[in-house]
Design a protein around this motif. Structure first.
Motif, PDB file in Angstrom:
ATOM      1  N   ARG A  96      39.020  30.676 -11.192  1.00 42.06           N
ATOM      2  CA  ARG A  96      38.449  30.145 -12.342  1.00 42.06           C
ATOM      3  C   ARG A  96      38.325  28.408 -11.771  1.00 42.06           C
TER       4      ARG A  96
ATOM      5  N   TRP B 211      36.070  27.428 -19.056  1.00 46.64           N
ATOM      6  CA  TRP B 211      35.942  27.513 -17.687  1.00 46.64           C
ATOM      7  C   TRP B 211      35.059  28.068 -17.233  1.00 46.64           C
TER       8      TRP B 211
ATOM      9  N   THR C 277      33.799  31.068 -13.996  1.00 46.06           N
ATOM     10  CA  THR C 277      34.536  32.225 -12.973  1.00 46.06           C
ATOM     11  C   THR C 277      33.476  32.371 -12.043  1.00 46.06           C
TER      12      THR C 277
END
Length: 452
Positions: free
Chosen positions: A199, A246, A248
């Motif tokens: 992440r 965030w 990924t």
């Protein structure tokens, strides 16, 4: 092959938020490390770069990293039923949107447009590979990270571009970051592919830059008109997956920094200390079904001496021990072995042992060896040594079982296909049976029943 439509409701973002995705480990590259690297960022269509890696692009720009952004198509096929525009006009619109979006994310990026046809990248893999190599020319493997769509994202262009990038990274040792897009729509939280990903938390400024870039892609986030065929391509519920604080990625470091068997002890001890059953071995239908298929594939009802390499918490070990006169389960993780020992407590002829293979190896010989979900946690050199150990320790006519997950394994050099291919090449043993499906492959080898 995954089948889905952009109109599908898909997995709600609320389910992903509750799945543990937000608790994945962070990408282990700090600002100074980013600044020293060149990032070749690949997009199949305008907006891929923003959806999958927009915040990361903003971070790279701020860090001073060199960014080579390669766009393959203009995305002209996004509205094939439009009655108000043509693919040519739509291409011009989308390229302008792309330029605006990237200028807000990473104005220092060098842009390159390959002018390939939307939806047909599979026919142009060689052209894409050549363009990536041209962007990387003059740099060592340790200096380069390729950023590409996830190779199993489900869209033909994404999958093609991701595979080309992954093949180059594997061959030449470049770092690789794979960003999922459509995966968040069609995959369910029970699909544990994402559990090995990393992440990148986004700052407020990075989130704002990404949000502004997405607004620039208005042809995808708003209807072209009120006419049939001009409907919005990316729904609000789909875009929720890209409003997270965030991003990924599946992370594969350059070969010089890849994990090996020695790292497995630390990594998997950490995993098993956080959770008793991190891969849902005891509850997942996928895992239970895979175990049943593995056991059914064994050509003999019983064996004198069995060895399971990478036994983890012992769910398969317990079943194998019932079919073996003696059984040994080995693993690099002491935390996992503690659970395996409890499962095997009712089998007096079964034991577990902490070994880091292939450097360490048990004494004796075996007529059954099982290597399940473990081969790709070795370097190619370690796997070669492990196969030599197996060859020397397997009795004449013995059985070797390999079973591996067929998706990318972040941080490791090998995957299922390469592990099984190496086994065929190095052992030269006949394949007794082979079963493959989207998620895993199961192969049974028989050792020659006469000495060479």
């Amino acid at each position: 092959m995954v089948t889905f439509s952009h109109t599908d409701a898909g997995t709600p973002e609320q389910e992903w938020a509750a799945s543990g995705v937000a608790a994945l480990p962070e990408l282990p590259l700090d600002t100074s490390e980013l600044a020293a690297l060149t990032f070749v960022v690949l997009a199949a269509h305008p907006d891929d770069e923003t959806l999958g890696a927009g915040g990361f692009l903003a971070r790279l720009h701020a860090a001073g990293a060199a960014i080579e952004l390669v766009l393959c198509t203009a995305g002209e096929a996004s509205h094939p039923d439009s009655q108000t525009t043509t693919p040519e006009r739509l291409a011009a619109v989308r390229l302008a949107e792309f330029t605006t979006a990237v200028s807000g994310l990473a104005p220092s990026a060098t842009l390159r447009f390959l002018e390939l046809p939307d939806g047909q990248l599979a026919a142009h893999a060689d052209r894409i590979a050549a363009a990536i190599r041209e962007s990387i020319a003059g740099r060592t493997a340790e200096e380069v990270v390729i950023v590409a769509p996830y190779r199993s994202d489900g869209h033909t262009d994404h999958d093609t571009l991701g595979k080309v990038a992954a093949d180059l990274a594997t061959q030449d040792g470049y770092g690789l970051l794979e960003y999922p897009i459509w995966y968040w729509l069609w995959a369910g939280t029970g699909d544990t592919t994402w559990s090995s990903w990393v992440r990148v938390p986004l700052s407020q400024e990075e989130q704002q830059a990404k949000s502004a870039a997405m607004r620039a892609h208005a042809s995808q986030t708003e209807p072209l008109s009120g006419q049939p065929g001009d409907e919005t391509l990316l729904s609000g519920t789909f875009l929720e997956h890209f409003e997270r604080p965030w991003e990924t990625f599946a992370w594969h470091p350059s070969h010089s920094g890849n994990n090996s068997a020695v790292d497995a002890e630390r990594i998997f001890d950490e995993v098993h200390r956080r959770e008793e059953d991190p891969w849902s071995y005891t509850t997942s239908w996928y895992e239970r079904r895979k175990r049943a298929l593995t056991l059914a594939a064994l050509p003999r009802e019983s064996y004198e001496s069995g060895l399971e390499i990478g036994c983890s918490i012992g769910t398969l070990s317990e079943e194998l021990a019932r079919r073996c006169g003696t059984f040994l389960g080995v693993d690099a993780s002491s935390a996992a072995l503690a659970q395996a020992a409890k499962r095997l407590a009712g089998h007096p002829s079964a034991e577990v042992k902490h070994l880091i293979m292939p450097q360490e190896w048990p004494e004796g010989s075996f007529d059954l060896v099982v290597l399940s979900e473990t081969g790709y946690y070795l370097s190619p050199e370690e796997l070669t040594e492990l196969l030599a150990r197996i060859q020397a320790s397997t009795r004449l006519g013995g059985t070797l079982v390999l079973c591996h997950w067929r998706h990318p394994i972040s941080g490791w050099q090998l995957d299922a296909e390469s592990v099984h291919a190496m086994a065929r090449t190095h052992l030269g043993w006949p394949t007794h049976g082979l079963y493959q499906e989207k998620d895993f492959m199961l192969e049974v080898f028989t050792a020659p029943d006469t000495s060479p």
